[in-house]
Design a protein around this motif. Structure first.
Motif, PDB file in Angstrom:
ATOM      1  N   GLU A 201       0.889   4.207  -2.840  1.00 49.50           N
ATOM      2  CA  GLU A 201       0.580   5.592  -2.476  1.00 49.50           C
ATOM      3  C   GLU A 201       1.755   6.526  -2.739  1.00 49.50           C
ATOM      4  O   GLU A 201       1.554   7.743  -2.870  1.00 49.50           O
ATOM      5  CB  GLU A 201       0.171   5.663  -1.005  1.00 49.50           C
TER       6      GLU A 201
ATOM      7  N   GLU B 160      -7.583  -0.394  -1.256  1.00 48.20           N
ATOM      8  CA  GLU B 160      -7.500   0.907  -0.584  1.00 48.20           C
ATOM      9  C   GLU B 160      -6.715   1.937  -1.389  1.00 48.20           C
ATOM     10  O   GLU B 160      -7.057   3.129  -1.374  1.00 48.20           O
ATOM     11  CB  GLU B 160      -6.868   0.734   0.794  1.00 48.20           C
ATOM     12  N   ALA B 161      -5.667   1.503  -2.084  1.00 51.39           N
ATOM     13  CA  ALA B 161      -4.806   2.456  -2.791  1.00 51.39           C
ATOM     14  C   ALA B 161      -5.239   2.695  -4.234  1.00 51.39           C
ATOM     15  O   ALA B 161      -5.121   3.819  -4.739  1.00 51.39           O
ATOM     16  CB  ALA B 161      -3.362   1.978  -2.764  1.00 51.39           C
TER      17      ALA B 161
ATOM     18  N   LYS C 117       0.830  -1.204   0.000  1.00 52.52           N
ATOM     19  CA  LYS C 117       0.000   0.000   0.000  1.00 52.52           C
ATOM     20  C   LYS C 117       0.864   1.254   0.000  1.00 52.52           C
ATOM     21  O   LYS C 117       0.584   2.224  -0.726  1.00 52.52           O
ATOM     22  CB  LYS C 117      -0.933  -0.004   1.213  1.00 52.52           C
ATOM     23  N   SER C 118       1.914   1.258   0.811  1.00 57.74           N
ATOM     24  CA  SER C 118       2.805   2.417   0.867  1.00 57.74           C
ATOM     25  C   SER C 118       3.472   2.662  -0.475  1.00 57.74           C
ATOM     26  O   SER C 118       3.650   3.809  -0.901  1.00 57.74           O
ATOM     27  CB  SER C 118       3.862   2.225   1.954  1.00 57.74           C
TER      28      SER C 118
ATOM     29  N   ARG D 215      -1.369   5.755 -10.438  1.00 54.47           N
ATOM     30  CA  ARG D 215      -2.428   4.974  -9.778  1.00 54.47           C
ATOM     31  C   ARG D 215      -3.704   4.974 -10.608  1.00 54.47           C
ATOM     32  O   ARG D 215      -4.402   3.957 -10.669  1.00 54.47           O
ATOM     33  CB  ARG D 215      -2.694   5.532  -8.380  1.00 54.47           C
TER      34      ARG D 215
END
Length: 443
Positions: A224, A251-252, A220-221, A231
């Protein structure tokens, strides 16, 4: 008789223009004055062709003060090193009195011992010819650290940090990779692969990045940290059965489609088949399988696709399943073969329907005692949408990701292992990053 190992004496370069071109020192702003040839190296005595007599302080012109010499390693001739001894002037400003050296900026980077051409050659050897830093350093007769630092700096500049390297990425694959085999320290990293060329049939997959750790937060990091444009362009994320990667994707990059690829689905079912075989083996014999035990002898045969079986192997399977005590293995084997058949069906709609029906049937109920198959049913049902999404998005298999992992294993073997993850990441991106401008044009 003269000693065969003695060098040719220092002599003027009679055909200086030809030697300049042959040795490619002309592109460095140098001209050859003399040469000396040894069995393992050649020394060229050079001087710069252009002055550097503008004062760095006041901008006025300076005059000759004295001469200094610097040594550089240049392009090798065959496997023999080429050394340059450059005699350059030192200047004194007529206005402020400052003394400075000719900076030789066309020859090499500041404080570098390798010429610009030598660094490009070393990068080509590492990226295109898959040579180790040690092998390149041996040819150049330079220290490992000198070559490593130069290749890393140039590789980051023109390949890894190239502004267009992440352009056009629409399909990515994510997986874990074991970068070292030690008892202490974190052994795993998360690798992110560009699968867009595979989906579009335009080329091979390539490594986008390697991040320390394997968790939802790691992936995820990384997502992001990329640009909003990157993205927004990600359409599909192929992954294994680890739910952390799925959660990170949701989520991302919520607008993308997650695909659990066939490679990992088949591997998951194959593991359950193996676990069933081992359990039945222990129940029947009271211990692990031995070389003459029928189930142990058939461990590889059970993982062979039906369409690839020979007549002799079919006879062995018939004899194995004729034993009533092997019924649980036969049932799990049937599920394994049906899943493979669904993926291999040339009619993607028919394959999707067959796999969907199989997932429903396993979830609905399995014979009593088949704990492995029951657990498999729960997992497949939970990831049902991701599994079936493969049939709607062909070319999104994470198999190429495993191929990249194989190339990284080969890289680690070439280098005889890595102790520094930063170095491993950089070398991996150079090895499998795939973004390779025409390196030859810079030599």
């Amino acid at each position: 008789m003269s000693d065969a190992t003695s060098p040719i004496p220092v002599v003027p370069a009679i055909t200086a223009a030809n030697l300049d071109t042959f040795a490619r020192v002309d592109v460095l702003g140098l001209e050859v004055q003399a040469q000396q040839v040894w069995p393992d190296k050649t020394i060229l005595f050079c001087k710069p062709t252009l002055p550097d007599n503008t004062c760095p302080d006041c901008g006025r012109l300076g005059g000759w003060h004295d001469t200094f010499s610097r040594w550089f390693t240049h392009l090798p001739v065959g496997r023999a090193a080429t050394k340059l001894q450059v005699s350059a002037p030192r200047y004194r400003c007529r206005n402020c009195g400052k003394v400075w050296r000719h900076r030789l900026r066309t020859v090499a980077e500041p404080r570098s011992k390798l010429t610009r051409s030598a660094v490009w050659w070393a990068l080509q050897e590492v990226v295109l010819d898959h040579s180790s830093i040690s092998a390149v350093a041996a040819v150049l007769q330079s220290a490992w650290g000198t070559v490593h630092d130069a290749v890393t700096e140039l590789g980051q500049q023109v390949l890894i940090n190239h502004p267009e390297r992440l352009d056009g990425v629409k399909v990515i694959g994510v997986d874990e990779h074991c970068w070292r085999h030690t008892r202490h320290g974190d052994k795993f990293v998360t690798v992110v692969i560009d699968l867009t060329p595979i989906r579009d049939d335009t080329g091979r997959s390539r490594l986008l990045d390697m991040v320390e750790g394997r968790s939802k937060e790691v992936f995820k990091s990384w997502l992001e940290a990329q640009t909003p444009e990157f993205r927004a362009g990600v359409e599909i994320v192929a992954m294994d059965g680890f739910t952390g990667y799925k959660s990170a994707t949701a989520e991302a990059v919520p607008d993308s489609t997650t695909v659990m690829d066939p490679f990992h689905v088949v591997a998951l079912v194959g593991d359950k088949l193996n676990q069933t075989r081992q359990r039945v083996q222990r129940e029947l014999t009271g211990g692990r399988g031995r070389k003459n035990d029928p189930l142990y002898k058939a461990r590889r045969l059970l993982h062979t696709g039906i369409g690839l079986l020979t007549s002799r192997q079919n006879i062995r399977l018939d004899a194995l399943f004729a034993v009533e005590d092997h019924a649980e293995v036969e049932v799990t084997w049937g599920v394994y073969q049906n899943i493979i058949a669904a993926y291999r069906d040339k009619d993607r709609a028919a394959g999707r329907a067959a796999l969907s029906k199989l997932i429903d049937s396993i979830k609905a109920g399995v014979p009593k005692g088949l704990a492995e198959l029951a657990q498999l049913g729960r997992t497949l049902h939970k990831r049902r949408d991701d599994i079936l999404a493969f049939f709607d998005h062909p070319g999104t298999s994470n198999g190429p990701t495993e191929a990249i992992n194989g190339r990284l294993e080969h890289l680690r073997g070439i280098a005889l292992g890595f102790r520094n993850l930063t170095n491993y990441r950089l070398r991996s991106l150079l090895e499998a990053g795939g973004f390779r401008p025409q390196l030859h044009s810079h030599l």
